[in-house]
Design a protein around this motif. Structure first.
Motif, PDB file in Angstrom:
ATOM      1  N   LEU A  54       0.819  -1.455   0.064  1.00  0.00           N
ATOM      2  CA  LEU A  54      -0.090   0.004   0.111  1.00  0.00           C
ATOM      3  C   LEU A  54       0.786   1.463  -0.083  1.00  0.00           C
ATOM      4  O   LEU A  54       0.383   2.283  -0.232  1.00  0.00           O
ATOM      5  N   LYS A  55       2.004   1.079   0.285  1.00  0.00           N
ATOM      6  CA  LYS A  55       3.052   2.266   0.265  1.00  0.00           C
ATOM      7  C   LYS A  55       2.721   3.248   1.402  1.00  0.00           C
ATOM      8  O   LYS A  55       2.733   4.472   1.073  1.00  0.00           O
ATOM      9  N   ASP A  56       1.994   2.964   2.400  1.00  0.00           N
ATOM     10  CA  ASP A  56       1.540   4.063   3.488  1.00  0.00           C
ATOM     11  C   ASP A  56       2.608   4.185   4.574  1.00  0.00           C
ATOM     12  O   ASP A  56       2.760   3.228   5.246  1.00  0.00           O
ATOM     13  N   ASP A  57       3.430   5.292   4.726  1.00  0.00           N
ATOM     14  CA  ASP A  57       4.442   5.471   5.691  1.00  0.00           C
ATOM     15  C   ASP A  57       4.115   5.013   7.104  1.00  0.00           C
ATOM     16  O   ASP A  57       4.891   4.661   7.855  1.00  0.00           O
ATOM     17  N   TYR A  58       3.109   5.578   7.383  1.00  0.00           N
ATOM     18  CA  TYR A  58       2.594   5.345   8.832  1.00  0.00           C
ATOM     19  C   TYR A  58       2.330   3.776   9.168  1.00  0.00           C
ATOM     20  O   TYR A  58       2.919   3.357  10.062  1.00  0.00           O
ATOM     21  N   LEU A  59       1.674   3.120   8.270  1.00  0.00           N
ATOM     22  CA  LEU A  59       1.279   1.726   8.544  1.00  0.00           C
ATOM     23  C   LEU A  59       2.482   1.107   8.307  1.00  0.00           C
ATOM     24  O   LEU A  59       2.724  -0.035   8.916  1.00  0.00           O
ATOM     25  N   ILE A  60       3.529   1.448   7.524  1.00  0.00           N
ATOM     26  CA  ILE A  60       5.064   0.598   7.205  1.00  0.00           C
ATOM     27  C   ILE A  60       5.530   0.763   8.576  1.00  0.00           C
ATOM     28  O   ILE A  60       6.178  -0.419   8.957  1.00  0.00           O
ATOM     29  N   ALA A  61       5.440   2.069   9.095  1.00  0.00           N
ATOM     30  CA  ALA A  61       6.192   2.369  10.211  1.00  0.00           C
ATOM     31  C   ALA A  61       5.769   1.305  11.339  1.00  0.00           C
ATOM     32  O   ALA A  61       6.549   0.907  12.265  1.00  0.00           O
ATOM     33  N   PHE A  62       4.500   1.382  11.719  1.00  0.00           N
ATOM     34  CA  PHE A  62       4.039   0.320  12.766  1.00  0.00           C
ATOM     35  C   PHE A  62       4.250  -0.932  12.329  1.00  0.00           C
ATOM     36  O   PHE A  62       4.527  -1.528  13.134  1.00  0.00           O
ATOM     37  N   ALA A  63       4.179  -1.313  11.269  1.00  0.00           N
ATOM     38  CA  ALA A  63       4.339  -2.720  10.801  1.00  0.00           C
ATOM     39  C   ALA A  63       5.871  -3.087  11.088  1.00  0.00           C
ATOM     40  O   ALA A  63       6.201  -4.172  11.840  1.00  0.00           O
ATOM     41  N   TYR A  64       6.986  -2.206  10.918  1.00  0.00           N
ATOM     42  CA  TYR A  64       8.247  -2.523  11.051  1.00  0.00           C
ATOM     43  C   TYR A  64       8.572  -2.497  12.706  1.00  0.00           C
ATOM     44  O   TYR A  64       9.278  -3.029  13.155  1.00  0.00           O
ATOM     45  N   ARG A  65       7.842  -1.951  13.537  1.00  0.00           N
ATOM     46  CA  ARG A  65       7.857  -1.907  14.868  1.00  0.00           C
ATOM     47  C   ARG A  65       7.317  -3.277  15.412  1.00  0.00           C
ATOM     48  O   ARG A  65       7.996  -3.740  16.425  1.00  0.00           O
ATOM     49  N   ASN A  66       6.214  -3.717  14.863  1.00  0.00           N
ATOM     50  CA  ASN A  66       5.742  -4.951  15.315  1.00  0.00           C
ATOM     51  C   ASN A  66       6.754  -6.083  15.103  1.00  0.00           C
ATOM     52  O   ASN A  66       7.201  -6.891  15.676  1.00  0.00           O
ATOM     53  N   ALA A  67       7.461  -6.078  13.802  1.00  0.00           N
ATOM     54  CA  ALA A  67       8.604  -6.893  13.490  1.00  0.00           C
ATOM     55  C   ALA A  67       9.612  -7.019  14.361  1.00  0.00           C
ATOM     56  O   ALA A  67      10.047  -7.907  14.647  1.00  0.00           O
ATOM     57  N   GLY A  68       9.869  -5.645  14.729  1.00  0.00           N
ATOM     58  CA  GLY A  68      11.067  -5.533  15.707  1.00  0.00           C
ATOM     59  C   GLY A  68      10.836  -6.274  16.998  1.00  0.00           C
ATOM     60  O   GLY A  68      11.444  -7.042  17.592  1.00  0.00           O
ATOM     61  N   ASP A  69       9.672  -5.904  17.519  1.00  0.00           N
ATOM     62  CA  ASP A  69       9.081  -6.622  18.706  1.00  0.00           C
ATOM     63  C   ASP A  69       8.995  -8.222  18.801  1.00  0.00           C
ATOM     64  O   ASP A  69       9.537  -8.924  19.442  1.00  0.00           O
ATOM     65  N   LEU A  70       8.632  -8.821  17.506  1.00  0.00           N
ATOM     66  CA  LEU A  70       8.663 -10.032  17.161  1.00  0.00           C
ATOM     67  C   LEU A  70      10.163 -10.676  17.297  1.00  0.00           C
ATOM     68  O   LEU A  70      10.356 -11.722  17.858  1.00  0.00           O
ATOM     69  N   SER A  71      11.219 -10.045  16.694  1.00  0.00           N
ATOM     70  CA  SER A  71      12.454 -10.295  16.465  1.00  0.00           C
ATOM     71  C   SER A  71      13.054 -10.313  17.882  1.00  0.00           C
ATOM     72  O   SER A  71      13.919 -11.353  18.360  1.00  0.00           O
ATOM     73  N   GLU A  72      12.561  -9.283  18.739  1.00  0.00           N
ATOM     74  CA  GLU A  72      13.093  -9.342  19.876  1.00  0.00           C
ATOM     75  C   GLU A  72      12.841 -10.319  20.907  1.00  0.00           C
ATOM     76  O   GLU A  72      13.456 -10.814  21.794  1.00  0.00           O
ATOM     77  N   VAL A  73      11.261 -10.843  20.729  1.00  0.00           N
ATOM     78  CA  VAL A  73      10.874 -11.877  21.521  1.00  0.00           C
ATOM     79  C   VAL A  73      11.819 -13.206  21.104  1.00  0.00           C
ATOM     80  O   VAL A  73      12.004 -14.071  21.927  1.00  0.00           O
ATOM     81  N   ARG A  74      11.820 -13.264  19.770  1.00  0.00           N
ATOM     82  CA  ARG A  74      12.763 -14.459  19.449  1.00  0.00           C
ATOM     83  C   ARG A  74      14.275 -14.279  19.465  1.00  0.00           C
ATOM     84  O   ARG A  74      14.954 -15.149  18.985  1.00  0.00           O
ATOM     85  N   LEU A  79      16.487 -12.151  18.420  1.00  0.00           N
ATOM     86  CA  LEU A  79      17.181 -11.883  17.411  1.00  0.00           C
ATOM     87  C   LEU A  79      17.351 -10.399  17.323  1.00  0.00           C
ATOM     88  O   LEU A  79      16.617  -9.351  16.725  1.00  0.00           O
ATOM     89  N   SER A  80      18.399  -9.864  18.311  1.00  0.00           N
ATOM     90  CA  SER A  80      18.755  -8.520  18.556  1.00  0.00           C
ATOM     91  C   SER A  80      19.152  -7.585  17.352  1.00  0.00           C
ATOM     92  O   SER A  80      18.657  -6.562  17.413  1.00  0.00           O
ATOM     93  N   ASP A  81      19.923  -8.112  16.597  1.00  0.00           N
ATOM     94  CA  ASP A  81      20.180  -7.210  15.388  1.00  0.00           C
ATOM     95  C   ASP A  81      19.034  -6.899  14.523  1.00  0.00           C
ATOM     96  O   ASP A  81      19.003  -5.848  13.924  1.00  0.00           O
ATOM     97  N   SER A  82      18.268  -8.134  14.207  1.00  0.00           N
ATOM     98  CA  SER A  82      17.051  -7.771  13.512  1.00  0.00           C
ATOM     99  C   SER A  82      16.170  -6.932  14.202  1.00  0.00           C
ATOM    100  O   SER A  82      15.622  -5.991  13.234  1.00  0.00           O
ATOM    101  N   ALA A  83      15.961  -6.896  15.369  1.00  0.00           N
ATOM    102  CA  ALA A  83      14.952  -6.258  16.088  1.00  0.00           C
ATOM    103  C   ALA A  83      15.640  -4.963  15.983  1.00  0.00           C
ATOM    104  O   ALA A  83      14.675  -3.774  15.610  1.00  0.00           O
ATOM    105  N   LYS A  84      16.882  -4.351  16.128  1.00  0.00           N
ATOM    106  CA  LYS A  84      17.290  -3.092  16.233  1.00  0.00           C
ATOM    107  C   LYS A  84      17.042  -2.341  14.742  1.00  0.00           C
ATOM    108  O   LYS A  84      16.657  -1.503  14.641  1.00  0.00           O
ATOM    109  N   TYR A  85      17.099  -3.390  13.656  1.00  0.00           N
ATOM    110  CA  TYR A  85      17.131  -3.071  12.411  1.00  0.00           C
ATOM    111  C   TYR A  85      15.668  -2.818  11.973  1.00  0.00           C
ATOM    112  O   TYR A  85      15.516  -1.456  11.555  1.00  0.00           O
ATOM    113  N   TYR A  86      14.702  -3.388  12.552  1.00  0.00           N
ATOM    114  CA  TYR A  86      13.256  -3.188  12.056  1.00  0.00           C
ATOM    115  C   TYR A  86      12.996  -2.048  12.998  1.00  0.00           C
ATOM    116  O   TYR A  86      11.931  -1.005  12.374  1.00  0.00           O
TER     117      TYR A  86
END
Length: 635
Positions: A200-220, A222-229
């Motif tokens: 959809l190329k919506d910056d707000y929604l992409i920012a929200f999705a990357y933050r969730n991806a970071g949370d999921l990586s942190e739970v798993r 995967l520190s480097d991936s989490a900080k990257y997201y």
């Protein structure tokens, strides 16, 4: 409209440009600029929509300013009776209070918004209400309830085919599953949300999705991936100018660096996040950042700063605890009201069951009364039927009596015509015929007798013809009109030709002034019978050297044919007695001409059969006008 959005974009750009200098000056500048745009709107729905859009845009940037505009939108939408805009305003107020960490107010506004938008079936606003209520429940650590409302939000936006709102709902579900430690569901929804929002190329929604991806990586772990997201989330949040997403991603990076004992690196992230949290008025996030910052200062040995920020964290946490307690109390009150209603419904059910039981007991007692009533009703019905039959019989007898009276009247009329109106002219003929000897009479006397005889025969012929027409209509009814295209002028001329002899004897002039272009669909014979009988009547009651005029006119959007004479005329009493069998009468003409009086009766019957109407206007000594009004369909 596009120019207005451009102006608004410029206002926000300049406002954020000044954010780094001074919180107060930036807020003031933004408010002044927005107020100038608002003043240009004037009253009405466009102004209310503008207020709602401003409140929504500012909800994750400046909660106090957003709240002021949302309150104004609510007030003006109620005043101007704009139900949909009221729903959006309530949603904005709930969301702003949620952003501020005022969960009690957020729950109250959210509940009002949900009920209102559901009552008016404003589906986009209703979906937003579901999202807001889900977020409030999330803040109360009520993951099942939060997921329930987020799923309703997703379902409704899927029905509306609103792709951006679907992307946002997927983000919210991913966030809630992570918060509720439902990692399998989070693993399913997080990549799905990221993929859709990137599409959809919506910056707000992409920012929200990357933050969730970071949370999921942190739970798993995967520190480097989490900080990257998280860093990607900050970048996209800056593009869309979302302070909320910036501060939440920044403090997550600081939290991870703290856990890795990289306190010096975490402090810039946390201080940046703290500045944004204070600017937004986001109590919950600010309290958390104070706590993380205190640990970082303690980690680098700056115990003074550590003490100060931990103190502020404690104060904010105490305030938030009270807010959460009030929110839980509001939720409990809502549940209590629901349980109270359910209890009242159950009580009503019990009362209803008791009432049914009492009614069943009464039924046995009333059964005997019902049987008695049925017997009485049957007797009354029999009596009613007998009375009805008697009434119907009386009506039938009365109808037959009237029919018999009319038949007797017809019989008397026929005998009167035969015995008087036919017998007298025939007797005159019988007396005159033997005198018609050319040898015994001079030429002038012979000619005079011949004219008188011709006149009597013509009158007798018209009497017989009317008698036959009238008798046939009485026995069989008027024939169904056979419609043909007829020219009114030509048809009237034909009738005038038949009566010219009678008119000439009285030196009466008949003028046909009917428009030569007028044609109608009608039965020629019926039209001729009516015109001929009215002309006969006019000739009969017009003095010698009189005149009769036929002409056409439009009356009340209907075509009319008029026959006007300058004869003896009639008084109103005589006019009222025309066209009626029971009141019908006959009067001698200006030269003592006799008649049966049937001619006008026949005219009335044939006019009715053709859906025409005959009107009469007359004055004694000034003549009579017969007007035949033709039906509209015959124009």
């Amino acid at each position: 409209m596009k120019d207005e959005y451009k102006k608004l974009a410029i206002v926000f750009w300049v406002a954020f440009f000044f954010l780094g200098k001074s919180t107060l000056s930036a807020q003031t500048f933004a408010k002044d600029s927005i107020d100038r745009l608002l003043a240009a709107k004037g009253p009405g729905i466009e102004r209310i929509r503008f207020l709602n859009n401003i409140a929504e845009t500012l909800s994750d940037k400046n909660t106090q300013l957003a709240f002021d505009y949302a309150k104004l939108a609510l007030s003006e939408s109620e005043k101007n009776k704009q139900p949909q805009e009221k729903g959006f305003a309530l949603n904005n107020l709930a969301w702003i209070k949620y952003r501020k960490g005022d969960f009690t107010a957020a729950f109250e506004y959210g509940t009002k918004a949900l009920k209102w938008n559901d009552s008016i079936q404003n589906l986009p606003a209703l979906a937003a209400s579901y999202r807001c209520m889900a977020s409030v429940y999330n803040s109360q650590d009520n993951a099942p309830k939060s997921i329930e409302y987020f799923l309703k939000d997703l379902t409704l936006h899927t029905q509306l085919n609103d792709q951006k709102s679907i992307g946002r709902a997927l983000n919210n579900l991913s966030f809630t599953f992570l918060r509720g430690k439902m990692y399998d569901s989070a693993l399913l929804y997080t990549p799905k949300a990221l993929l859709l929002n990137l599409t959809l190329k919506d910056d707000y929604l992409i920012a929200f999705a990357y933050r969730n991806a970071g949370d999921l990586s942190e739970v798993r772990k995967l520190s480097d991936s989490a900080k990257y997201y998280f860093n990607l989330s900050v970048q996209y949040a800056k593009k869309t100018k979302s302070l909320q997403l910036q501060l939440t991603a920044l403090y997550r990076i600081g939290r991870m660096l703290n856990s890795e004992l990289k306190y010096k690196e975490s402090i810039p992230y946390l201080e940046n996040a703290l500045q944004l949290g204070i600017l937004m008025g986001a109590k919950s996030e600010t309290a958390l950042i104070y706590n993380l910052l205190g640990r970082a200062y303690e980690g680098i040995g700056n115990y003074k700063e550590a003490y100060l920020v931990q103190k502020k964290s404690s104060q904010l946490n105490d305030s938030l605890y009270q807010e959460r307690s009030r929110s839980k109390l509001a939720e409990m009150q809502a549940k209590f009201e629901a349980e109270k209603k359910e209890s009242e419904i159950n009580e009503l059910k019990k009362e209803k069951e008791q009432e049914i039981e009492d009614n069943q007991k009464k039924t046995i007692l009333n059964f005997s009364l019902m049987i008695t009533m049925i017997v009485v009703i049957v007797l009354l019905i029999n009596i009613w039927r007998k009375n009805k039959y008697k009434t119907a019989t009386n009506i039938l007898l009365q109808s037959q009596k009237e029919a018999l009276e009319e038949t007797l009247l017809l019989k008397d009329k026929v005998f009167s015509i035969i015995s008087h109106d036919l017998r007298s002219p025939i007797a005159s003929l019988n007396a005159v015929l033997p005198m018609l000897d050319p040898d015994s009479l001079d030429h002038e006397t012979y000619h005079q007798l011949k004219l008188n005889l011709t006149k009597q025969v013509q009158n007798l012929n018209y009497v017989l013809e009317n008698l036959l027409i009238w008798s046939r209509s009485r026995m069989k009814g008027v024939d169904t009109p056979e419609l043909k295209d007829i020219n009114l002028n030509k048809q009237a001329s034909s009738s005038i030709g038949l009566l010219k002899g009678l008119a000439d004897q009285k030196k009466i002039t008949i003028q046909n002034q009917i428009n030569t272009s007028l044609s109608i669909k009608a039965d020629p014979q019926h039209f001729d019978i009516i015109i001929r009988n009215i002309l006969l009547n006019s000739i009969k009651f017009t003095h010698e050297q009189g005149s009769i005029n036929l002409y056409s006119k439009i009356e009340n959007d209907q075509l009319a044919i008029c026959i006007e004479d300058n004869g003896v005329g009639m008084n109103p009493e005589q006019i009222d007695r025309l066209f009626q069998l029971k009141t019908h009468f006959t009067t001698p003409g200006t030269q003592k001409e006799k008649g049966t009086g049937l001619g006008l009766l026949i005219c009335a019957e044939y006019a009715a059969a053709n859906n025409w109407e005959i009107k009469v206007e007359s004055q004694i000594g000034k003549g009579t006008i017969f007007t035949i009004i033709l039906a509209k369909t015959n124009k």
